[in-house]
Enzyme design. Structure first.
Site, PDB file in Angstrom:
ATOM      1  N   ASP A 267       7.792  -9.317   2.337  1.00  0.00           N
ATOM      2  CA  ASP A 267       7.886  -7.979   1.781  1.00  0.00           C
ATOM      3  C   ASP A 267       7.405  -8.065   0.327  1.00  0.00           C
ATOM      4  OD1 ASP A 267       8.317  -5.312   1.321  1.00  0.00           O
ATOM      5  OD2 ASP A 267      10.342  -5.279   2.171  1.00  0.00           O
TER       6      ASP A 267
HETATM    7  C1  BGC Z   1       8.935  -2.119   1.569  1.00  0.00           C
HETATM    8  C2  BGC Z   1       8.058  -2.415   2.773  1.00  0.00           C
HETATM    9  C3  BGC Z   1       6.674  -1.915   2.517  1.00  0.00           C
HETATM   10  C4  BGC Z   1       6.135  -2.573   1.266  1.00  0.00           C
HETATM   11  C5  BGC Z   1       4.718  -2.168   0.909  1.00  0.00           C
HETATM   12  C6  BGC Z   1       8.310  -2.586   0.275  1.00  0.00           C
HETATM   13  O1  BGC Z   1       8.988  -2.037  -0.806  1.00  0.00           O
HETATM   14  O2  BGC Z   1      10.195  -2.704   1.744  1.00  0.00           O
HETATM   15  O3  BGC Z   1       8.608  -1.807   3.903  1.00  0.00           O
HETATM   16  O4  BGC Z   1       5.854  -2.159   3.623  1.00  0.00           O
HETATM   17  O5  BGC Z   1       6.972  -2.223   0.177  1.00  0.00           O
HETATM   18  O6  BGC Z   1       4.676  -0.892   0.392  1.00  0.00           O
END
Ligand code: BGC
Length: 736
Positions: A267
Site C-alpha cells: 500500500d
Molecule cells: C489506499 C489504497 C490505494 C492507494 C493508492 C492508499 O491510501 O489505502 O487502497 O489503492 O492509497 O491510492
C-alpha cells in the site's frame, strides 16, 4: 487533461520467444527475465505516485498519467510495458487536483455485496475495468475485501461486508470482471486492516486459526474466485509485524499456502524496510514518495549486491510482476488511452442495475411503499436530495461528469471532497410522479420540514452519513442531528419513508415511528434514478444486508473503538478477541438482538422457502430447495443456507455456507441449490495447516436472513474429514 501516446513497445520484439502467446505465462516471464539487467529488474519492483506531491517536492514520472495512483517503469526494449495504476473498486478514481478524469461510479462495495449476486458484481467489474483501460491504465487497485469487523470503519463502503463467503465471492467476481479487460486487478488490503484510525501504527492481535476462518478466508475465497494478478499488503501491523514485511502473511499464507503466483505490491506508504520486507515476500514498493525512504530503489540494489537479499529473490520479485503481466494480457494487449470511446450511457446503466439490486428495504409497514399514482402531494426532505447522491471519500473517489453536485462541504481536501453525484433523487421522483406536487425542504429548519410532512400524503426523508478513508466514525449515529430531523418528520407523518445513504450500518432511534426505511448506501452514478425506481415499484427491491446493523455500539466486541480518536504516530494494540466470530456470528454467540440482522431485506412481494433437502456426497453437502413467490409481483429472493454443528464447537453457532439469488414470478416456485465449500464446515488447525471437519450431525438451515423466524432446517451427518489449506480433500477419517 492530456493523454500522451503510450502505446508501448516496438514491434521488433514480436519475434522474441517470450512474445509467443502459446507459452505459459511462467515460461514467458522466465524467458524475458533472463534478458534483463539488474537495473531493469529493479525498475519493475519500484513504483511511483502518478501525481506531483508538492509537500515532498516530488514530480510524477513523465510517462505516468496525471493525478493517478501509481506508475511503474516497464522495460520497453524487451516489449514489457509500463504499469499505469489507477484506484479503485468503485470506478476509475483520480488523485485530487485540477485535472480529474470523469468516470462512472459503481455503488459502494457494500451495495454490490448487498446484491448477493455475483453476476452483478462481475458486470460492474467488467465495466470499470473497461473504463480503466480506456483511460490508459493496465492495473486497477480494486478488489478491497477487508471484513466488516468494525462497523465504524470509514472504509467499509469500499468492501464486501462481514461474511467471508459473501464478501469473497462478490469481490472475486468483480476482480474477474475487471481482468476480463486485460487489466490486472489487485486484491487488497492484505490483511486485517479493518479500521482506519491509526491504520499505519495499529497492531492487530488475532490467532492464526481465527484469522484464517475470517478475514483471511474472505481474501482466500476472493483470490480463488478472481485470480487477481496482484495483492496489496496493508498498512497495519499483524501480531507485531507490519503487513508489508510480515513473512507469515506474505510468504507463508499467501504464497506458500494459497499458491499465489502474482506479485505483492505495498500500500502507498506501507513499507518500512528493505531487507526484511523483500525477504518477507513484498515484491514491489508502491507510491514513492509515500514511504520514508526509497527502500526498493538504491537500497535494494545495495542489498542485492551485498547478498542480504539473494539475487534469486530479486528474480522472483520481478518474475512475479512479469508473470501476471503475461497471464492477464497486459503485454499482449497494450493499453492506449482512448477516453472518447467510453460508452458512458451504457456504463451508467450497469451502475444503475447494481444500485437497484443492492438497495435494501429494511422496513415497510402497512405497505407504505411502493408509492403509487394516488399520492398527490409528495414531500422530499433533506440529504441534498434536490442535488444528488452521496459518495464515500478517499483514494477510491470517482469524479463524475458534471462535477460535484454539492461542492464546498468539509472536508474539501483529503479524504474529501465530500462528493455528491449529480443524480438528484428529487428529479427522478418528479419524473415518476408526473401528476403529483413534489416539494423539497432541505431539512435545516426542522419545524418547516415537519409542517411540510404534515401537509403531504407521501414523505420521503433522506439521511446521509459521509465516511472516508483514513478516518472512522465515532459512533453509529447519523451525523448532524439528522436523527432529530427524521424524528420530527415522522412525528408529523407516520407514513414517513426514510432513505439512507450511509457508508455502513447506522443506528435508528426513530425506527418504530417511521413507515419504511430503504438503505440506498452510496448508490453511484445513477443513484437518484435507482432510488426513485424502487420507491415507485418500477423495480422490486431485492438487496439483503451484507452486514449486521447493531442496535447500539454496546453490542460490539469493542464498544469503544481502539485508537479513536487517533493521536499522530501513536502505536497501539487492538485485540480481536472475538476471533472469527465476526458480525452475525458474534451476535449469535452472545445472544444479542441486532437492529437488523445480516441477510435481512424485504421485497414488494412475499416469498416462502420450502422443500429443503440436504445430502452428503463424498463429504460434500448439497442443499436443494424451492423458492416460491406467494405475492402479486415478480421479485428476486436471496435464499441463504447456513450450517450449524450439533456437537462440534465452532467460533459461533452458525455460518453462512451458501446463497443463491433467484427470479420468481408471482405464484411460481423455482428450484435452487447450493453446494457447501467444506472449509465452511471445518475448523482450521494452524499447526497441521488443515481444515478439519469433525464427525457429527450438522443442521442445514434455509433462511432469508441470519435471524429468520421462518427458517427451515434439516440435519445431515458428516464423517470426519481433513482438507488441505486450499480446501482439497486429504483424507476422510472413519468415525471412531
Ligand atoms: C489506499 C489504497 C490505494 C492507494 C493508492 C492508499 O491510501 O489505502 O487502497 O489503492 O492509497 O491510492
Amino acid at each position: 487533461m492530456l493523454y500522451a501516446a503510450t502505446v508501448c513497445c516496438a514491434s521488433a520484439t514480436a519475434a522474441e520467444p517470450w512474445m509467443n502467446t502459446k507459452l505459459p505465462a511462467d515460461e514467458r516471464a522466465g524467458l524475458v527475465l533472463r534478458e534483463m539487467t539488474l537495473d531493469e529488474k529493479l525498475k519493475l519492483v519500484f513504483g511511483y505516485l502518478g501525481a506531483d506531491q508538492a509537500s515532498k517536492n516530488t514530480k510524477r514520472p513523465a510517462p505516468s498519467h496525471d493525478q493517478s495512483a501509481g506508475f511503474v517503469y516497464g522495460v520497453p526494449r524487451l516489449g514489457i510495458p509500463h504499469l499505469w495504476e489507477t484506484d479503485a473498486g468503485l470506478g476509475v478514481a483520480s488523485q485530487g487536483g485540477p485535472n480529474v478524469r470523469y468516470a462512472t461510479a459503481l455503488p459502494s462495495g457494500l451495495a454490490t455485496a448487498a446484491t448477493w449476486d455475483v453476476a452483478t458484481a462481475y458486470a460492474g467489474g467488467a465495466m470499470i475495468g473497461a473504463e480503466a483501460r480506456a483511460y490508459g491504465f493496465n492495473v486497477m487497485l480494486a478488489g478491497g475485501v477487508n471484513l466488516l469487523r468494525e462497523p465504524r470503519n470509514g472504509r467499509n463502503f469500499e468492501y464486501g461486508g462481514e461474511d467471508p463467503l459473501l464478501a469473497g465471492r462478490i469481490v472475486g467476481a468483480q476482480i474477474k470482471g475487471i481482468q476480463s479487460n486485460h487489466v490486472v486487478s489487485t486484491l487488497k488490503h492484505f490483511a486485517l486492516n479493518d479500521q482506519e484510525s491509526g491504520r499505519t501504527t495499529v497492531n492487530v492481535r488475532i490467532d492464526d486459526a481465527a484469522a484464517r476462518m475470517s478475514d483471511l478466508l474472505a481474501l482466500q475465497i476472493a483470490y480463488e474466485a478472481g485470480d487477481p494478478g496482484a495483492v496489496m499488503c496493508s498498512y497495519n501491523r499483524v501480531n507485531g509485524v507490519h503487513a508489508c514485511e510480515n513473512a507469515h502473511l506474505l510468504n507463508e499464507v499467501l504464497k506458500d499456502d494459497w499458491g499465489f503466483a502474482g506479485w505483492v505490491m505495498s500500500d502507498w506508504g506501507a513499507v518500512h524496510s528493505t531487507v526484511p520486507a523483500a525477504n518477507a515476500g513484498l515484491d514491489q514498493q508502491s507510491g514513492m514518495p509515500f514511504d520514508v525512504s526509497d527502500y526498493f530503489g538504491a537500497p535494494l540494489k545495495e542489498a542485492v549486491l551485498n547478498g542480504w537479499v539473494p539475487r534469486a529473490r530479486l528474480d522472483d520479485m520481478a518474475r512475479r510482476v512479469l508473470r501476471s503481466m503475461f497471464e492477464h494480457g497486459v503485454v499482449d494487449h497494450p493499453v492506449a488511452p482512448a477516453p472518447d470511446t467510453i460508452p458512458f450511457k451504457a456504463h451508467a446503466a450497469v451502475s444503475l442495475q447494481d444500485a437497484q439490486e443492492g438497495m435494501v428495504l429494511l422496513k415497510n409497514d402497512a405497505h407504505v411503499l411502493p408509492l403509487n399514482g394516488a399520492v398527490k402531494r409528495i414531500a422530499v426532505i433533506g440529504g441534498h436530495a434536490d442535488k444528488g447522491v452521496l459518495a464515500g471519500g478517499g483514494s477510491s473517489l470517482v469524479y463524475p461528469a458534471g462535477g460535484n453536485a454539492v461542492p464546498g462541504i468539509a472536508p474539501t481536501t483529503w479524504p474529501g471532497p465530500v462528493m455528491y453525484y449529480p443524480s438528484a433523487p428529487l428529479d427522478a421522483i418528479r419524473k415518476r410522479a408526473p401528476g403529483a406536487t413534489v416539494t423539497y425542504a432541505d431539512g435545516a429548519d426542522r419545524a418547516a420540514a415537519a409542517a411540510l410532512a404534515r401537509d403531504s400524503d407521501a414523505v420521503i426523508v433522506f439521511a446521509t452519513q459521509w465516511t472516508g478513508e483514513g478516518m472512522d466514525v465515532s459512533d453509529l449515529a447519523l451525523p448532524d442531528r439528522q436523527d432529530a430531523l427524521v424524528a420530527a418528520v415522522a412525528a408529523a407523518n407516520p407514513r414517513t419513508v426514510v432513505v439512507l445513504e450511509t457508508g455502513g450500518p447506522v443506528t435508528m432511534p426513530w425506527l418504530a415511528d417511521v413507515g419504511a426505511v430503504l438503505e440506498a448506501w452510496y448508490p453511484g452514478t445513477s443513484g437518484g434514478t435507482a432510488i426513485a425506481d424502487i420507491l415507485f415499484g418500477i423495480v422490486n427491491p431485492s438487496g439483503h444486508l451484507p452486514a449486521t446493523f447493531p442496535a447500539s455500539e454496546a453490542q460490539l466486541p469493542r464498544p469503544a473503538l481502539d485508537g479513536f480518536p487517533y493521536v499522530a504516530d501513536r502505536r497501539f494494540e487492538t485485540d480481536y478477541h472475538e476471533g472469527a466470530a465476526v458480525g452475525y456470528k458474534w451476535f449469535d454467540l452472545k445472544g444479542l438482538k441486532p437492529l437488523f440482522p445480516f441477510g435481512h431485506g424485504l421485497s414488494y412481494t412475499d416469498f416462502t422457502l420450502s422443500g429443503l433437502a440436504a445430502d452428503v456426497k463424498d463429504g460434500i453437502v448439497h442443499a436443494a430447495f424451492t423458492v416460491t413467490n406467494t405475492g402479486k409481483v415478480a421479485g428476486r429472493e436471496v435464499a441463504q443456507v447456513y450450517v450449524a454443528p450439533v456437537e462440534a464447537r465452532w467460533e459461533a453457532p452458525k455460518r453462512l455456507a451458501g446463497f443463491v439469488k433467484v427470479d420468481v414470478k408471482p405464484g411460481a416456485g423455482v428450484g435452487a441449490s447450493v453446494t457447501v465449500d467444506p472449509r465452511l464446515l471445518a475448523v482450521f488447525d494452524a499447526t497441521a495447516k488443515t481444515w478439519n471437519v469433525a464427525a457429527g450431525d450438522y443442521r442445514v438451515i434455509l433462511a432469508a436472513s441470519a435471524a429468520d423466524a421462518k427458517a427451515v432446517a434439516t440435519t445431515v451427518h458428516l464423517d470426519a474429514a481433513v482438507y488441505d489449506v486450499r480446501g482439497k480433500l486429504l483424507r476422510a477419517r472413519t468415525v471412531p
